[in-house]
Design a protein around this motif. Sequence first.
Motif, PDB file in Angstrom:
ATOM      1  N   GLU A 151      -2.331  10.640 -14.306  1.00 47.42           N
ATOM      2  CA  GLU A 151      -3.043  10.470 -12.913  1.00 47.42           C
ATOM      3  C   GLU A 151      -2.305   9.904 -11.769  1.00 47.42           C
ATOM      4  OE1 GLU A 151      -7.043   8.761 -13.170  1.00 47.42           O
ATOM      5  OE2 GLU A 151      -6.798   8.595 -15.172  1.00 47.42           O
ATOM      6  N   ALA A 152      -1.608   9.011 -12.055  1.00 48.92           N
ATOM      7  CA  ALA A 152      -0.786   8.346 -10.764  1.00 48.92           C
ATOM      8  C   ALA A 152       0.281   9.447 -10.094  1.00 48.92           C
ATOM      9  CB  ALA A 152      -0.151   7.252 -11.313  1.00 48.92           C
ATOM     10  N   LYS A 153       0.793  10.498 -11.001  1.00 51.12           N
ATOM     11  CA  LYS A 153       1.700  11.485 -10.524  1.00 51.12           C
ATOM     12  C   LYS A 153       1.076  12.245  -9.367  1.00 51.12           C
ATOM     13  CE  LYS A 153       1.432  14.724 -14.246  1.00 51.12           C
ATOM     14  NZ  LYS A 153       1.866  15.482 -15.239  1.00 51.12           N
ATOM     15  N   ASN A 154      -0.388  12.513  -9.567  1.00 51.91           N
ATOM     16  CA  ASN A 154      -0.916  13.267  -8.435  1.00 51.91           C
ATOM     17  C   ASN A 154      -1.399  12.558  -7.262  1.00 51.91           C
ATOM     18  OD1 ASN A 154      -0.947  15.304 -10.145  1.00 51.91           O
ATOM     19  ND2 ASN A 154      -2.947  14.651 -11.444  1.00 51.91           N
ATOM     20  N   ILE A 155      -0.840  11.267  -7.206  1.00 52.62           N
ATOM     21  CA  ILE A 155      -1.061  10.648  -5.784  1.00 52.62           C
ATOM     22  C   ILE A 155       0.066  10.530  -4.959  1.00 52.62           C
ATOM     23  CG2 ILE A 155      -2.140   8.553  -4.753  1.00 52.62           C
ATOM     24  CD1 ILE A 155      -3.616   7.942  -7.260  1.00 52.62           C
ATOM     25  N   ARG A 156      -0.141  11.040  -3.554  1.00 52.26           N
ATOM     26  CA  ARG A 156       1.074  11.124  -2.760  1.00 52.26           C
ATOM     27  C   ARG A 156       1.576   9.542  -2.478  1.00 52.26           C
ATOM     28  NH1 ARG A 156      -0.776  13.058   1.948  1.00 52.26           N
ATOM     29  NH2 ARG A 156       1.263  13.185   2.866  1.00 52.26           N
ATOM     30  N   GLN A 157       2.721   9.393  -2.116  1.00 52.28           N
ATOM     31  CA  GLN A 157       3.218   7.983  -1.665  1.00 52.28           C
ATOM     32  C   GLN A 157       3.891   8.206  -0.435  1.00 52.28           C
ATOM     33  OE1 GLN A 157       5.297   6.070  -4.965  1.00 52.28           O
ATOM     34  NE2 GLN A 157       3.354   5.434  -6.075  1.00 52.28           N
ATOM     35  N   ILE A 191      -9.731  17.094   8.199  1.00 53.37           N
ATOM     36  CA  ILE A 191      -8.971  17.038   7.116  1.00 53.37           C
ATOM     37  C   ILE A 191      -9.518  16.176   5.999  1.00 53.37           C
ATOM     38  CG2 ILE A 191      -6.767  16.100   6.475  1.00 53.37           C
ATOM     39  CD1 ILE A 191      -5.429  16.816   9.121  1.00 53.37           C
ATOM     40  N   ASP A 192      -9.589  16.438   4.743  1.00 56.52           N
ATOM     41  CA  ASP A 192     -10.135  16.072   3.575  1.00 56.52           C
ATOM     42  C   ASP A 192      -9.416  14.813   3.247  1.00 56.52           C
ATOM     43  OD1 ASP A 192     -11.287  15.181   1.515  1.00 56.52           O
ATOM     44  OD2 ASP A 192     -11.665  17.180   0.395  1.00 56.52           O
ATOM     45  N   PRO A 193      -9.885  13.696   3.131  1.00 53.67           N
ATOM     46  CA  PRO A 193      -8.820  12.737   2.504  1.00 53.67           C
ATOM     47  C   PRO A 193      -8.736  12.529   1.163  1.00 53.67           C
ATOM     48  CG  PRO A 193     -11.038  11.671   3.132  1.00 53.67           C
ATOM     49  CD  PRO A 193     -10.960  13.101   3.607  1.00 53.67           C
ATOM     50  N   GLY A 194      -9.440  13.448   0.479  1.00 53.59           N
ATOM     51  CA  GLY A 194      -9.520  13.512  -1.131  1.00 53.59           C
ATOM     52  C   GLY A 194     -10.587  12.392  -1.553  1.00 53.59           C
ATOM     53  N   PRO A 239       0.849  -1.276   0.025  1.00 49.71           N
ATOM     54  CA  PRO A 239      -0.033  -0.035   0.034  1.00 49.71           C
ATOM     55  C   PRO A 239       0.826   1.110  -0.045  1.00 49.71           C
ATOM     56  CG  PRO A 239       0.054  -0.988   2.211  1.00 49.71           C
ATOM     57  CD  PRO A 239       1.128  -2.017   1.348  1.00 49.71           C
ATOM     58  N   VAL A 240       1.405   1.714  -1.350  1.00 53.33           N
ATOM     59  CA  VAL A 240       2.162   2.790  -1.114  1.00 53.33           C
ATOM     60  C   VAL A 240       1.639   3.894  -1.406  1.00 53.33           C
ATOM     61  CG1 VAL A 240       4.438   1.333  -1.843  1.00 53.33           C
ATOM     62  CG2 VAL A 240       2.802   2.217  -3.565  1.00 53.33           C
ATOM     63  N   ASN A 241       0.419   3.925  -2.147  1.00 53.19           N
ATOM     64  CA  ASN A 241      -0.446   5.266  -2.541  1.00 53.19           C
ATOM     65  C   ASN A 241      -1.341   5.706  -1.353  1.00 53.19           C
ATOM     66  OD1 ASN A 241       0.475   4.812  -5.455  1.00 53.19           O
ATOM     67  ND2 ASN A 241      -0.612   3.001  -5.054  1.00 53.19           N
ATOM     68  N   LEU A 242      -0.895   6.945  -1.124  1.00 53.13           N
ATOM     69  CA  LEU A 242      -1.755   7.548   0.110  1.00 53.13           C
ATOM     70  C   LEU A 242      -3.109   8.008  -0.366  1.00 53.13           C
ATOM     71  CD1 LEU A 242       1.127   9.368   1.788  1.00 53.13           C
ATOM     72  CD2 LEU A 242       0.101   7.340   2.455  1.00 53.13           C
TER      73      LEU A 242
END
Length: 501
Positions: free
Chosen positions: A435-441, A418-421, A360-363
Amino acid sequence: MSSTQRAPGAPFGASVEAGSFRVTRPQSAGDVMGWLRQHDVQIVDLKFTDLPGLWQHFSITLPEVHPDLFSAGIGFDGSSIRGFQEIHESDMLLRPDPSTAFIDPVCGTPTLSMICDVVDPVLQRPYSRDPRYVAKKAENYLRQTGIATTCYFGPELEFFIFDSIRFGQDQHSGFYCVESAEGDWTTGRDEGAYGGGNLGYKARYKEGYFPVPPQDTLQEIRSEIALTLQQAGVQVEVHHHEVATAGQNEIDMRFATLTRMADNVMIYKYICKNVARRHGKVATFMPKPLFADNASGMHCHQSLWNDDVNLFYDAHGWALTSEACRWYIGGLLQHAPALMAFCAPSTNSYKRLVPGYEAPVNLAMSQRNRSAAARIPMYSDSPKARRVEFRCPDPSANAYLAFAAMLMAGIDGIENKIDPGPPLDRNIYDLPPEEAKNIRQVPGSLEASLAALEDDRAFLLKGEVFTEDIVETWIDYKRKHEIDPVKLRPHPWEFYLYFDI
């Protein structure tokens, strides 16, 4: 990977009953004294946790056990314990918690074990670096905020059982070697000890999830571990083989309150290791002992309750979750880089947190989707089952500190809304690059996680749950004793990459 969390039941103390599982626990020093007679106890073992998260202990004989032990405590050398005192301030006390007493199923001599709190004898108050004290303070702080009365945790600890492990490193050589009759790499080995030839039925890489015996060779050992855990008062729900080849396992405990569950994690590790040893095998909670296969995680299911009302449930909310639940997730995701310093606290942890191994690397937040860091399990639509599963932690964590840190992040999320998105209910690993580049890890190394903790710690310090001292001690210990020693040593693969340069 699986969890069948049910609604909260009786507390750990008094009687715990579910189906045929029933254990009566002492609640006072007097109860413990009665247990000593009832069970013909000959030795009392006192256990406590060092800062990195390993159980320590010493044993006393019956003449040394008296009611004052539970208030006055008993002395030990704190300077010999990792992360504790300096040599000029070494005297410390242990105070046994009677509600943690259990007849130790590992010991042949009738032994009663108790988990202890660490006390500073000069200040006559709980020791600020005692991990169990941090967990207790987190639960107390939750109640002080008025947000909830109770936090429940249900961690899923994965681990490996190997036939043997050999490793070593000195100034001119270094190696490790894992042996497992289940390993996919053993299909060509002569297993003559079993009558010649090879017994086959090896779990292929990434295909170890749920096979029956004979491919699953550890069914009986896991059953023995599960039953031994129940003897120690830890309720088990399910056990099974896990995804990786070579003996990856999971045994799921029924959820409990935060500190009690951290206690149970310590009992869990203790019994897994000792039952494996009883069978001539070795259990490890090291996250990534094998290259090119899945690593071991500790997915943490968590929820907040006001008495018997689950605050994470809303019949009209996304995935049946409340605003409070989503804000809690927002706190976990916002503070995840700093949380990883406690939740994935080894250099080896970051060999797990890479794409391609269900890691689970994607926040991001999702329902059902195991590629997101925060997941809402959808096995049941019952209000009592609504919870968040935070998938980033691994079993090398000190459970007291990791659980407390996650709760503090969740509280901060609720307090600051805090909004989780937006939820990502697709396979995040397959998203197009734009799309992937906008997801924090999550951070890519322990060093990066410690740097994040240095910059983002205010949420942990609320209510003095964590102190500046314990955070600084943790960072300093990890850098001096783990990161720097690994940096200094040549890696075997570096010889492959660079020897001919």
